[in-house]
Structures are given as structure tokens and as C-alpha cells.
Design a protein around this motif. Structure first.
Motif, PDB file in Angstrom:
ATOM      1  N   PRO A 361      -5.189  27.069  37.481  1.00 33.67           N
ATOM      2  CA  PRO A 361      -6.276  26.798  38.421  1.00 33.67           C
ATOM      3  C   PRO A 361      -7.553  27.496  37.970  1.00 33.67           C
ATOM      4  N   ILE A 362      -8.681  27.158  38.605  1.00 33.27           N
ATOM      5  CA  ILE A 362      -9.919  27.856  38.239  1.00 33.27           C
ATOM      6  C   ILE A 362      -9.843  29.322  38.648  1.00 33.27           C
ATOM      7  N   ARG A 363      -8.956  29.648  39.573  1.00 33.40           N
ATOM      8  CA  ARG A 363      -8.627  31.045  39.849  1.00 33.40           C
ATOM      9  C   ARG A 363      -7.163  31.227  39.478  1.00 33.40           C
ATOM     10  N   PRO A 364      -6.889  31.690  38.250  1.00 34.43           N
ATOM     11  CA  PRO A 364      -5.495  31.791  37.780  1.00 34.43           C
ATOM     12  C   PRO A 364      -4.677  32.747  38.645  1.00 34.43           C
ATOM     13  N   GLU A 365      -3.368  32.524  38.626  1.00 32.58           N
ATOM     14  CA  GLU A 365      -2.454  33.388  39.386  1.00 32.58           C
ATOM     15  C   GLU A 365      -1.895  34.511  38.521  1.00 32.58           C
ATOM     16  N   TYR A 438      -9.407  25.888  44.300  1.00 40.22           N
ATOM     17  CA  TYR A 438      -9.383  27.175  43.611  1.00 40.22           C
ATOM     18  C   TYR A 438      -7.972  27.576  43.174  1.00 40.22           C
ATOM     19  N   SER A 439      -6.967  27.105  43.876  1.00 37.63           N
ATOM     20  CA  SER A 439      -5.612  27.606  43.631  1.00 37.63           C
ATOM     21  C   SER A 439      -4.661  26.566  43.054  1.00 37.63           C
ATOM     22  N   GLN A 440      -5.106  25.324  42.909  1.00 35.72           N
ATOM     23  CA  GLN A 440      -4.219  24.255  42.477  1.00 35.72           C
ATOM     24  C   GLN A 440      -4.609  23.783  41.077  1.00 35.72           C
ATOM     25  N   PRO A 478      -2.748  17.466  49.068  1.00 31.39           N
ATOM     26  CA  PRO A 478      -3.969  16.654  48.951  1.00 31.39           C
ATOM     27  C   PRO A 478      -5.218  17.534  48.957  1.00 31.39           C
ATOM     28  N   LEU A 479      -6.199  17.120  48.164  1.00 36.09           N
ATOM     29  CA  LEU A 479      -7.452  17.853  48.045  1.00 36.09           C
ATOM     30  C   LEU A 479      -8.570  17.127  48.793  1.00 36.09           C
ATOM     31  N   HIS A 480      -9.619  17.874  49.105  1.00 40.97           N
ATOM     32  CA  HIS A 480     -10.825  17.265  49.665  1.00 40.97           C
ATOM     33  C   HIS A 480     -11.667  16.782  48.494  1.00 40.97           C
ATOM     34  N   ILE A 481     -11.726  15.457  48.310  1.00 35.13           N
ATOM     35  CA  ILE A 481     -12.399  14.849  47.163  1.00 35.13           C
ATOM     36  C   ILE A 481     -13.641  14.102  47.635  1.00 35.13           C
ATOM     37  N   PRO A 482     -14.832  14.547  47.232  1.00 33.71           N
ATOM     38  CA  PRO A 482     -16.032  13.742  47.497  1.00 33.71           C
ATOM     39  C   PRO A 482     -16.050  12.543  46.541  1.00 33.71           C
ATOM     40  N   PHE A 483     -15.985  11.340  47.092  1.00 35.25           N
ATOM     41  CA  PHE A 483     -15.781  10.139  46.287  1.00 35.25           C
ATOM     42  C   PHE A 483     -16.997   9.238  46.437  1.00 35.25           C
TER      43      PHE A 483
END
Length: 853
Positions: A361-365, A438-440, A478-483
Motif C-alpha cells: 500500500p502507499i502506507r506499507p505495513e 492508504y492501507s490496501q 470496495p474503495l471510494h473511486i471518483p469516476f
């Protein structure tokens, strides 16, 4: 060998001690440099634990607390100091050898100058310290060195004292009033040419600006200075952010692992992103310098004044600052072309990372070696996440969020959640679901189905989203995707253009009152970093290329047209049928060349037909041998079908001194060289009459499609002319490394002995070895495995010299799952060979073990 251990975000604990102030005293001398570090240490909380500091490749001379010898133990990479005091002065004296530091982390030598690189964990190579980003201290730095050899002694902050000493020495003392983490510390000492200027801030303060370059390069520093002034002005006008010190310095060095570093008030840059004049730098180089200078300057607030609590939060500063530098470039230049460049990085590099063993993810675990996470995911996908937030909130609310973020956290080390909370609180928009970005890990796939009811005049789009499993997690939410969608009617009129809030696993959007079935331009401007699956017809794509309001959508449609044709011809090859291209595709590309409306830079992007690497990223597996044949066929058909128009364009733009015209002319020239060798005389004429590097390199790039006598002649002339200019010779090395010739590997091997190449210099390694592995697709992936073996041999050598560079150029070798089983086995065998290295670095260990898992 004991296996390196991972660190986990979930294990984060606040530091048990803080350091509020540190005085550093450097005595720079040949071979051994002495560092005296005097720190104000404060115990945090109620505990009796020892003070544990980290250090690497240091000789410890003494440790004192409040002037008296301290009780301590030296362990592997740690200094454990026993004390019951809650508040004390700690003095540590160390010695180090900058000349022997080939890793280019900490304090090292670059062509006779001392310089530092402390991000992420390089400060521990200078002194034992709490080398973590959530320990912020005020730094005062004194530097002493030979005046003749090192007339400039530089560090962070403002110069508060300087003078001469006995026996030819002199000193300088710097003070930075803004608390900062150790990774932002910088020191440079050397003999440079200096370009000076000044900038008046919005509050009428005078800031001295200085750009230091190697002797003889002063004339090449002016564009960097101009870019700095533009950056300072833009940040005031767009973000209301003013510079805060009395001086801002940029130093260009040739030995540097990264592009540049944002150290507070003293940016250290790779020469690649500073030096430019028309004779030696291309238009792309000029753009790159402006972008990187802007990026590092913008870090002054998004990274320095507010920094990250721990390295898992790296995208807090990097994703946000990449977004800011992209906006800077877009406001100053072509927004569409800058957006296309960002999309290419995402689709060609970041999507590959998401589908490979290093997906995160963009914020790695978790991390084993932090240097491995300076990635396109953290930087570029991180920027896309910020851009989506900007899309959802709008410019005004986003700026209110930025304002609140600085009000809350100036002078602090914070988290990605803190940033999102500021945006949420300022805008009153619920970003709970959005936080999943951020986490997926992984690239979401969006499937689209359309339905039109002629009786009811209703058009529906059904959107389904799914994120594939990644090594860290199989179940994805599911993510919030601006489409972003535009609907265009058959006459080319826009009838709907809006960003849809796509938040569910499956969601239906209904459009009423449409008397005809529209043509949908989907995910316009790449409104979210997802893979779009929609079965566009050739007719629909041609319509979008002609009528979409978005210039980016026109480019995307051209990419889809080209890609579809390549994949269809691979199917034909596999079924033993003759290859074929739809005439409507030829007409579409011919229409681009003949267009009176399209910007020339956009035309150049459309005609820069999709690369093999980009095509590979469109599929989960590829038939590489037939891909080479099919792509070559489609390129040749388009070039041949547009031959007259291409030739006319080259002639029309022959003497036009403007960047977008040069870009278009050189793309057209490259396509002409695909048709027949006789156009080599056209390239030769351009090379010999060129008044700038863009046209010189454009001619050579066009000729680089295959070996020829003209190519060899001009490459020799280029070498003779630029042999003493390393950055230009890097371009020459890239051309050799990317020639699609069966003898390419032998050529590259022979260049190891060339004066222009050095394994010790990251720029040279990237230009020759990195360019071959990442840019010469079919030669690197030779069926006999010679390309893989070549890269492995180079990585084994670099493991000793510079593990960080080795880990960066290994990427094409670890992304083997898209290829046939034969090639997969060859690549895995080479990875096993690397894994067996005695003294394998953490940088390589992490990537190789994850790939083989």
C-alpha cells in the motif's frame, strides 16, 4: 547468514528519549573525519530504560555525559548508554572515512567534495543517534577544513559565524532554528562555481539564493535558478506558503543515489537535475529540472516543517509533494501533457509494482530495508490518492484542508491519518471509506457494462470493482473511486460530464432523457488509479479521439486503438492467420497529423506509440515473441499509412525553434525510420544541422531502431564531441543499451571499460545497465537467458559497492510472472544465484526473497 528481520507499522512506539538540540563539530581531514556530537537529551515518560542509539560503520572514540565519561556497551549497530538522569548533555566523538563510503549514504566524497545523504537512515553513518523521523532537534553545525581545497563549508539553516584558522584551515558555523529529524541534516564542503540571486517573499523578506555547481558549469545553472524562483512564487500564490530562512542553497553533485534531497535550506541535487544548456540538455531535461527543483522546494512545508512520524508514513510527504510538483508543472505548462506523463508512470511502472512481489500500500505495513520503499507506489500512487482527494473536495476545500493541516501540525512529525483528518474536518466530507486507499495494496479493476433502452431513452452504466489479491492480503474491500465520465452524442456534442462517486462493489448509474445511445468516455483524465475493463469498439474509440472534451481522453483512446490492434494480431499469429490492421485506425492516426486543432505536444504523445513494456502491463501474461512481431507490424502499418503526412510534418517543423514542435518532429522522424533505412539521410541531416541537444538526440534515437552505418557514424561523432561531458555521455550509453540488436549485450559489456562508465557512479549504472534491463525489452528477455545472467552479474558486483542502486535495477528480474514458464525458470535461477551471495545486502535480500516466495 542471519536473515534480516522485518519491522512492522503496528509495532510503532514513541521514542523513550528526545533530543531537543544538537551541536555537531566536523573536522574534515584526508581519510579520517572526526565528528563531535553534543546533544541535549530528555527522557520521555516514567521509565528507567537505557538510552539506545544506532550507528553504522563508525569508529567510536569517546562518550561523555555532562562532561564525565559515560558507562556504555557497543552492540551490533547500537550504542547502549546507562544513565538514570532525566535531562543531560551527551557528547559522542566518532571517526569515519568518507572516501571509502561507496554506498553514498551518510557522509561521502563526490569528485573531491564532501556531501551527505541522510534519508532514510544515513545519519547513523555520521554519529550514534536516535536516527528516526519523530526525533526533531535544533541543529547547530560547525565545519572545519582546509580552505584551499574546500572554500565552501555549507550546512542547514543560516550562516552565523565563519573565519580563518592557523595552518590554512577555516571554519563555518550554521544554525537552523527549525527543529528537524536527522534525515534532513546536510553538509557540503568543496570548491564550486556559484550562481547567486535573490527572492523577495510575499511578506517583503529578502532571501539569498545560491546554486553551487562543479567548476566550469556555471553557465548551466541558470535554468535551475529560474526554476527555483518560479517555485517560490507559485507556492505563495497557489498554497499561500512562504519560505522561512534567510538563504536557500542548491548543490549539484555527480555521485548521488537519488534525484535530489530536500534537506532544510540546503538541497543536495544529482547534477542531472541542475545542469542544462541548449547544447547539452534536451527539452525533457529542462522540464525535469523545473519539476525536481519545484519538488524539493515544496518539501520545505510538506516534509520539512511538517514531517512523517515514522517511515511507514513516507507517502505523507512524498505523495503530497509529487501532487504539488505535478500541479506546478501543469500550471506552468500543458496540463494535458503533464497529466499524460503522470499516467504513463502509473500504468507502465506502478501497475507493474502492484502486480509483482513488492506490491504494497502507499502506507506499507512492514519493511526490511526502508530504501526499498522509495517506490512509484509511495510517490506516484500516493500523488494519485491526493489528487482523488482534491477531486472529491474541490480546490477551495482542499486548500482549507491544507491550511488546517499546517495550523495543527507545524513543527511536528505526524501520520497520513492526521493529513486525512485535516482534510475531512476542513471540508466536512466523510473520508472514512476513502482511507482504504492508504492501507490496501494492488490495482483495482473496474469492469463497465453499458445498456441503452431506446423506448425509455435511458442509458445505464454498471460499474463493478475488484482488487486482486496481493502478497500481503487476499480479501479487499470496495474503495471510494471518483469516476469521471463524459457522454458524447453521435454529432460529437457533450451531453454529460461529471465525476461519479463509485463506492460499492457493484453500482448502477442511470442517465435519463437521452434520445440516442451516447458514446461514453470513461475514467477521463485517469480520475482514479484503476484498470478499466470496457469493450470499446474501434468506432467508439475513433469518436472519442475526435470529439472528447478531454485531451487526455483523446490520448487514452489512441492508446486503446493501438493496443487492441496489437493484441488482435497476436491472436492471429497464434492461430496462424495473416496479420491485419483496421483502416479506420490508420485514418484516426492520419487525422492526428493533419489536425489543425490539437496541440503539437499532444500530437507527439499520441504518435509515440505504446511501448512493449506498457503493452506487457496491460495483461496478466504475455506471449513475448509474438508481441514483438505484432507490435512491429502495427507500428509499421501506421507509419506506412501516414508516410506522406509524417514526411510533410518533419519538413514543416525542420527549423521551428519550439519545444512541442521539436517533440512532434522527432516522433515523426522515428516513425519514418521504421518504414525504410533511406530516411536515415534525413536523420543524418538533422543531426548535422542541429542547434540543440533535443534535435541531436532525436536524430540518434530515430536511427537507434536498428544497426546501420549511418547510426554508427553519428554515434562516433557524438562520442567524440561530448566525451568530457558525463551527463551527455549518459544519453550515449542509453542509446547503446537500448538498441534492439542481438549483439547488444556484448556491446554493453564492452562499455564497462569505457571512460564514460563507472560502477561507482549511480547515473552511469542507471544509464547503461538499468536502461538495458528496463528499456530493452526483447534483448533483456532473450530466450537464452543471456540478459538475465548479465543483469545478475552486475547486481552481484553492485551488492558490495552500492546495495541501494543494485536493489533498484533488479526490478525487471523480479517481475517474472507475466512471462512463459521457460523464461520464468531462467529468471528464478538467477534470483537463486543472487540469494546465495555471501554478505547479501538487506536491500537485495528483501526483494529477492519476496520474488521467490
Amino acid at each position: 547468514m542471519s536473515q534480516p528481520q522485518a519491522k512492522f507499522l503496528k509495532d510503532y512506539q514513541k521514542p523513550k528519549f528526545q533530543i531537543s538540540h544538537i551541536d555537531l563539530d566536523f573536522t574534515l581531514a584526508e581519510k579520517l573525519t572526526q565528528v563531535v556530537a553534543t546533544s541535549k537529551v530528555i527522557r520521555q515518560g516514567n521509565h528507567n530504560d537505557s538510552l539506545v542509539l544506532v550507528g553504522d560503520e563508525l569508529t567510536l572514540l569517546s562518550v561523555k555525559i555532562n562532561g564525565a565519561a559515560a558507562e556504555y556497551n557497543q552492540l551490533a549497530g547500537e550504542l547502549v548508554i546507562e544513565t538514570s538522569l532525566d535531562d543531560f548533555e551527551l557528547q559522542i566523538v566518532t571517526q569515519l572515512d568518507p572516501e571509502a563510503n561507496s554506498s553514498l549514504e551518510g557522509l561521502y566524497m563526490s569528485d573531491g567534495a564532501y556531501c551527505t545523504q541522510c534519508e532514510a537512515e544515513g545519519f547513523r553513518r555520521i554519529t550514534y543517534f536516535l536516527d528516526r523521523p519523530d526525533v526533531l532537534a535544533v541543529y547547530t553545525v560547525r565545519i572545519e577544513a582546509d580552505k584551499q581545497a574546500f572554500p565552501y563549508l555549507l550546512s542547514n539553516g543560516n550562516l552565523i559565524e565563519s573565519g580563518e584558522l592557523d595552518t590554512g584551515l577555516h571554519f563555518a558555523k550554521w544554525h537552523d532554528p527549525f527543529p528537524k529529524p536527522a534525515y534532513l541534516f546536510a553538509l557540503v564542503a568543496g570548491d564550486f562555481d556559484l550562481l547567486e540571486d535573490k527572492f523577495t517573499t510575499c511578506s517583503n523578506r529578502q532571501v539569498k539564493l545560491q546554486v553551487f555547481v562543479d567548476k566550469g558549469n556555471l553557465s548551466k545553472a541558470h535554468h535551475a535558478m529560474a526554476s527555483l524562483k518560479k517555485s517560490m512564487s507559485w507556492d505563495e500564490s497557489r498554497f499561500n506558503l512562504e519560505y522561512d530562512l534567510d538563504i536557500y542553497m542548491i548543490v549539484a553533485v555527480d555521485f548521488f543515489n537519488m534525484g535530489a534531497m530536500e534537506n532544510k535550506g540546503l538541497n543536495v541535487f544529482n547534477t542531472k537535475f541542475v545542469l542544462a544548456d541548449k547544447a547539452s540538455a534536451t527539452d525533457d531535461d529542462y522540464h525535469g529540472i523545473e519539476s525536481v527543483v519545484g519538488h524539493e522546494y515544496f518539501h520545505n512545508w510538506t516534509g520539512n516543517r511538517v514531517t512523517c512520524r515514522d517511515w511507514f508514513q513516507l507517502s505523507l510527504k512524498e505523495g503530497l509533494t509529487v501532487f504539488r510538483d505535478q500541479e506546478f508543472s501543469s500550471d506552468l505548462g500543458s496540463r494535458a501533457v503533464n497529466r499524460i506523463h503522470a499516467i504513463k508512470v502509473m500504468k507502465n511502472q506502478q501497475f507493474a509494482e502492484d502486480s509483482g512481489p513488492m506490491a504494497h500500500p502507499i502506507r506499507p505495513e512492514s519493511v526490511i530495508e526502508m530504501n526499498n520503499f522509495y517506490t512509484v507506489t509511495v510517490y506516484n500512487k500516493g500523488a494519485e490518492v491526493i489528487r482523488m482527494m482534491h477531486t472529491l473536495l474541490g480546490e477551495a476545500a482542499f486548500q482549507q484542508g491544507m491550511k488546517l493541516y499546517f495550523e495543527r501540525h507545524d513543527g511536528q512529525a505526524v501520520t497520513c491519518d492526521d493529513f486525512v483528518a485535516a482534510m475531512e474536518d476542513a471540508s466536512k466530507v466523510d473520508l472514512t471509506q476513502f482511507r482504504r486507499w492508504y492501507s490496501q495494496a494492488g490495482t483495482p479493476q473496474v469492469d463497465v457494462e453499458e445498456h441503452y433502452d431506446e423506448q425509455a431513452n435511458v442509458y445505464q452504466l454498471t460499474l463493478s470493482q475488484m482488487t486482486p489479491a496481493t502478497p500481503d492480503k487476499t480479501e479487499k474491500l470496495p474503495l471510494h473511486i471518483p469516476f469521471d465520465v463524459e457522454l458524447v452524442d453521435v454529432d460529437g456534442q457533450s451531453i454529460f460530464n461529471k465525476v461519479l462517486d463509485f463506492t460499492e462493489a457493484k453500482q448502477v448509474f442511470t442517465f435519463e432523457g437521452l434520445k440516442q445511445k451516447p458514446i461514453a468516455s470513461l475514467l477521463q483524465n485517469f480520475s482514479a488509479p484503476v484498470k478499466l475493463n470496457f469493450n470499446y469498439s474501434v468506432e467508439q474509440l475513433v469518436h472519442i479521439m475526435r470529439f472528447a472534451n478531454s485531451e487526455v481522453a483523446k490520448w487514452e483512446a489512441s492508446v486503446s486503438l493501438f493496443s487492441q490492434s496489437v493484441w488482435q494480431n497476436i491472436d492471429k499469429l497464434q492461430s496462424k492467420q495473416a496479420m491485419y490492421i483496421d483502416p479506420r485506425i490508420l485514418d484516426a492516426f492520419k487525422g492526428v497529423i493533419l489536425s489543425q486543432e490539437l496541440d503539437r505536444a499532444l500530437m507527439a504523445e499520441i504518435l509515440s506509440l505504446t511501448s512493449a513494456n506498457a503493452l506487457i502491463e496491460q495483461k496478466s501474461s504475455v506471449d513475448l515473441d509474438n508481441l514483438a512481431l505484432a507490435r512491429e507490424f502495427v507500428v509499421l502499418e501506421i507509419a506506412s499509412g501516414c508516410e506522406d503526412e509524417l514526411l510533410a510534418m518533419v519538413r514543416e517543423l525542420q527549423n521551428v525553434d519550439e519545444a512541442s514542435s521539436r517533440a512532434l518532429k522527432n516522433v515523426c522522424l522515428s516513425l519514418l525510420l521504421k518504414i525504410e533505412k533511406s530516411y536515415g539521410t534525413l536523420a543524418k541531416a538533422q543531426f548535422e544541422s542541429a542547434q540543440n541537444m533535443t534535435d541531436s538526440l532525436g536524430a540518434l534515437t530515430a536511427l537507434n531502431c536498428e544497426s546501420s552505418a549511418i547510426r554508427d557514424e553519428l554515434m562516433a561523432k557524438f562520442e567524440s564531441q561530448w566525451a568530457k561531458t558525463p551527463l551527455v555521455m549518459d544519453k550515449w550509453l542509453v542509446l547503446h543499451a537500448t538498441l534492439n540488436s542481438g549483439d547488444c549485450i556484448n556491446t554493453v559489456l564492452s562499455l564497462f571499460q569505457h571512460d564514460a562508465f563507472s560502477f561507482h557512479n549511480p547515473n552511469r549504472v542507471r544509464s547503461l545497465i538499468g536502461a538495458f534491463a528496463a528499456g530493452n525489452t526483447f534483448e533483456f528477455h532473450r530466450n537464452d537467458g543471456a540478459g538475465y545472467s548479465f543483469l545478475t552479474d552486475a547486481i552481484i558486483k553492485l551488492n558490495i559497492l552500492n546495495p541501494q542502486v543494485a536493489a533498484r535495477i533488479i526490478t525487471p528480474l523480479i517481475q517474472f510472472k507475466k512471462f512463459d514458464l521457460h523464461r520464468q525458470e531462467l529468471m528464478k535461477n538467477e534470483l537463486q544465484r543472487i540469494l546465495a551471495i555471501e554478505g547479501l545486502s538487506k536491500d537485495l535480500y528483501e526483494k529477492v526473497t519476496k520474488a521467490l516466495a
